[in-house]
Scaffold this motif. Sequence first.
Motif, PDB file in Angstrom:
ATOM      1  N   CYS A 108       7.593   6.209   2.464  1.00  0.00           N
ATOM      2  CA  CYS A 108       8.939   5.604   2.412  1.00  0.00           C
ATOM      3  C   CYS A 108       9.406   5.232   3.811  1.00  0.00           C
ATOM      4  N   LEU A 109       9.120   6.098   4.775  1.00  0.00           N
ATOM      5  CA  LEU A 109       9.483   5.815   6.166  1.00  0.00           C
ATOM      6  C   LEU A 109       8.767   4.565   6.662  1.00  0.00           C
ATOM      7  N   GLU A 110       7.481   4.437   6.340  1.00  0.00           N
ATOM      8  CA  GLU A 110       6.721   3.273   6.795  1.00  0.00           C
ATOM      9  C   GLU A 110       7.238   1.989   6.158  1.00  0.00           C
ATOM     10  N   ALA A 156       0.830  -1.210   0.000  1.00  0.00           N
ATOM     11  CA  ALA A 156       0.000   0.000   0.000  1.00  0.00           C
ATOM     12  C   ALA A 156       0.862   1.257   0.000  1.00  0.00           C
ATOM     13  N   ASN A 157       1.904   1.273   0.819  1.00  0.00           N
ATOM     14  CA  ASN A 157       2.776   2.448   0.869  1.00  0.00           C
ATOM     15  C   ASN A 157       3.574   2.606  -0.422  1.00  0.00           C
ATOM     16  N   LEU A 158       4.061   1.488  -0.974  1.00  0.00           N
ATOM     17  CA  LEU A 158       4.813   1.553  -2.220  1.00  0.00           C
ATOM     18  C   LEU A 158       3.937   2.041  -3.365  1.00  0.00           C
ATOM     19  N   LEU A 159       2.701   1.570  -3.411  1.00  0.00           N
ATOM     20  CA  LEU A 159       1.769   2.006  -4.455  1.00  0.00           C
ATOM     21  C   LEU A 159       1.502   3.506  -4.345  1.00  0.00           C
ATOM     22  N   LEU A 160       1.389   4.006  -3.114  1.00  0.00           N
ATOM     23  CA  LEU A 160       1.140   5.432  -2.926  1.00  0.00           C
ATOM     24  C   LEU A 160       2.312   6.270  -3.412  1.00  0.00           C
ATOM     25  N   VAL A 161       3.537   5.814  -3.147  1.00  0.00           N
ATOM     26  CA  VAL A 161       4.721   6.531  -3.618  1.00  0.00           C
ATOM     27  C   VAL A 161       4.750   6.565  -5.138  1.00  0.00           C
ATOM     28  N   VAL A 162       4.449   5.429  -5.770  1.00  0.00           N
ATOM     29  CA  VAL A 162       4.449   5.352  -7.233  1.00  0.00           C
ATOM     30  C   VAL A 162       3.397   6.293  -7.817  1.00  0.00           C
ATOM     31  N   VAL A 217      -5.867   5.908   4.906  1.00  0.00           N
ATOM     32  CA  VAL A 217      -6.491   7.158   5.356  1.00  0.00           C
ATOM     33  C   VAL A 217      -6.356   8.231   4.279  1.00  0.00           C
ATOM     34  N   TYR A 218      -5.159   8.355   3.712  1.00  0.00           N
ATOM     35  CA  TYR A 218      -4.931   9.418   2.732  1.00  0.00           C
ATOM     36  C   TYR A 218      -5.609   9.149   1.386  1.00  0.00           C
ATOM     37  N   THR A 219      -5.760   7.882   1.030  1.00  0.00           N
ATOM     38  CA  THR A 219      -6.360   7.583  -0.269  1.00  0.00           C
ATOM     39  C   THR A 219      -7.877   7.553  -0.217  1.00  0.00           C
ATOM     40  N   THR A 220      -8.443   7.463   0.983  1.00  0.00           N
ATOM     41  CA  THR A 220      -9.908   7.453   1.100  1.00  0.00           C
ATOM     42  C   THR A 220     -10.447   8.786   1.591  1.00  0.00           C
ATOM     43  N   ALA A 221      -9.545   9.701   2.056  1.00  0.00           N
ATOM     44  CA  ALA A 221     -10.008  10.984   2.584  1.00  0.00           C
ATOM     45  C   ALA A 221     -10.474  11.876   1.452  1.00  0.00           C
TER      46      ALA A 221
END
Length: 254
Positions: free
Chosen positions: A30-32, A3-9, A250-254
């Motif tokens: 990236c931190l997560e 999920a975090n990698l997809l968000l960075v991409v 949270v960030y992708t559904t907000a």
Amino acid sequence: MAANLLLVVLVVLDPHLQTPMYFFLSSLSCLEIVSTCNVSPVMLTGLQTGNVMISLGGCLAQLYLFSALATVEYFLLAAMSSDRYLAVCRPLHYPSLMDGRVCGQLVVGSWVGGFLFMGIVSLSLIPLTFCGSREIDHYFCDFQPLLELSCTNTSMVQTVTFFLSFIPANPFLLTVASYVCITWAVLRVPSASGRHKAFSTCSSHLTVVTLFYGTLVAVYMSPRDGTGLNPSKALSLLYTVLTPLLNPLVYTTA
């Protein structure tokens, strides 16, 4: 991690997401990813194979990386709260005050500051010796369970750590002050739709801040019960496993 990698991409590839808020978010993702790689593989290997051994050097390295990344997150969340403050309270000056150079400096400063700060704390652990039990009452190397195993007087280490802990308190106070100003500014908006629009710009970040600080308070302020059980081991799963998963959601559904 996915999920975090997809968000960075997504932030890198989508021009519409290349804004200061999502720049900070990609750094947080990236931190997560790094944080998950630090704790979860060792824990899952122990559950799968039953091998829960770790060298002293590996334990100290895991503690340093875990603590440094937590400190970086303190600073990043404070930088993100400042970004939301400028976006809500000073919208006309926002593009000039929070440009790419400033965002880069805040992110680099957060990472460098977090690792340097915990480097100083880690140096205080070098004189400690471990001559008794070698079993850590935790599923990863955390600061207090490691100190409990030392046969050296740890009062100096705890004193140094106590005074240095006021440094991460400053980003927390900055985050609180930012949201006090944001709340005051939102309440002054005359229309309900305007208040909703203003608050929606920072609701996702406020949720992440609440998750981060709420889980830390639950872990490090929860007392042991009379049976000797340590509830912080179960609560630690909140910020080592659950929080890295929930942040991108949270960030992708907000």
